[in-house]
Design an enzyme around this catalytic site. Structure first.
Site, mmCIF file in Angstrom:
data_model
loop_
_atom_site.group_PDB
_atom_site.id
_atom_site.type_symbol
_atom_site.label_atom_id
_atom_site.label_comp_id
_atom_site.label_asym_id
_atom_site.label_seq_id
_atom_site.Cartn_x
_atom_site.Cartn_y
_atom_site.Cartn_z
ATOM 1 N N GLU A 153 11.935 1.459 10.043
ATOM 2 C CA GLU A 153 10.634 2.118 10.024
ATOM 3 C C GLU A 153 10.360 2.836 11.348
ATOM 4 O OE1 GLU A 153 8.269 -0.904 6.971
ATOM 5 O OE2 GLU A 153 8.259 -1.291 9.118
ATOM 6 N N THR B 216 0.833 -1.207 0.000
ATOM 7 C CA THR B 216 0.000 0.000 0.000
ATOM 8 C C THR B 216 0.865 1.252 0.000
ATOM 9 O OG1 THR B 216 -1.717 -1.208 1.213
ATOM 10 C CG2 THR B 216 -1.899 1.180 1.160
ATOM 11 N N ASP C 162 0.877 -4.325 10.034
ATOM 12 C CA ASP C 162 0.336 -5.679 9.958
ATOM 13 C C ASP C 162 -0.848 -5.865 10.905
ATOM 14 O OD1 ASP C 162 2.344 -6.814 8.079
ATOM 15 O OD2 ASP C 162 3.710 -6.253 9.681
ATOM 16 N N GLY D 144 7.597 -7.072 6.504
ATOM 17 C CA GLY D 144 8.607 -6.922 5.456
ATOM 18 C C GLY D 144 10.023 -6.869 6.004
#
Length: 235
Positions: free
Chosen positions: A111, A35, A92, A105
């Site tokens: 992140e 996304t 998630d 991932g």
């Protein structure tokens, strides 16, 4: 003419709405995942059309870096010291308090650094990622230095978790992160105290970071498909 998959359309629309929040003369955190990839694409298209200008991206993974270059987004690093105005990333799992589990991932360490530094952090997900309690549908990823996999596994078991070393797909051996480490996916019966568990796991020697993001997200955009139609709502 073939109709597009509604799920793909929904992901595109979530990415488009997040990308629309990017303003000129800002630094943007570029997340990882399917996304978020659409958000990166639409930021690049807005740049190319002249709708926005002077954007720099801070990628959270090799994937994000490749996509940013592909769509013409100039990249920068945290060493430059510029404030990150906005970060866009997926998740998630998302609970009602906007706490997250990330790391599907294997990019959650980078992140968390980028997303936590951002003035605003927009999470882009589909409705299947919404849960009442974290840990109910997705194992918690923990990034571990290779030499510490065995002792960290024992420590996580002592906390009530069931760790599994993440193995590669179409590749022999374990998944290796962009930092050269390994991922333990830890299944808990329930994560009742996300903030406490995040700190406890991160205090285990050999752990770099885990996929619990507590109090980091400022907004969650949720994509849904109803009666074949794609829509986006705020959590």
């Amino acid at each position: 003419m073939t109709e597009m998959d509604p799920v793909k359309l929904m992901k595109q629309e979530v990415g488009r709405q997040a990308a629309a929040r990017v303003q000129s003369n800002t630094v943007v955190g570029l997340g990882t995942g399917s996304t978020t990839a659409y958000a990166i694409q639409f930021i690049g298209e807005r740049l190319a059309s002249g709708e926005i200008s002077n954007i720099k991206g801070v990628p959270t993974s090799f994937q994000a870096s490749v996509l940013a270059k592909q769509y013409g987004i100039p990249l920068t690093t945290l060493d430059e010291g510029d404030e990150i105005a906005l970060a866009i990333d997926g998740a998630d799992e998302v609970d009602p308090q906007m706490n997250l589990v990330k790391g599907g991932g294997a990019a959650h360490t980078r992140e968390k650094i980028v997303d936590s530094l951002a003035k605003e952090f927009i999470v882009v997900v589909d409705s299947s990622k919404l849960v009442d309690k974290l840990g109910t549908t997705f194992a918690l990823p923990v990034e571990v230095m290779p030499l510490a996999v065995t002792p960290v596994t024992k420590a996580l078991e002592a906390l009530g978790g069931k760790p599994d070393l993440r193995m590669g797909i179409k590749k022999d051996g374990p998944v290796i992160t962009d930092q050269g480490n390994m991922i333990l996916d830890v299944k808990f019966d329930a994560i009742d105290d996300p903030a406490g568990l995040e700190k406890t796991i991160n205090n285990i020697p050999g752990v770099l970071d885990n996929g619990l993001f507590v109090g980091v997200a400022t907004e969650v955009l949720v994509g849904e498909v109803k009666d074949g139609q794609a829509s986006v709502r705020k959590l």
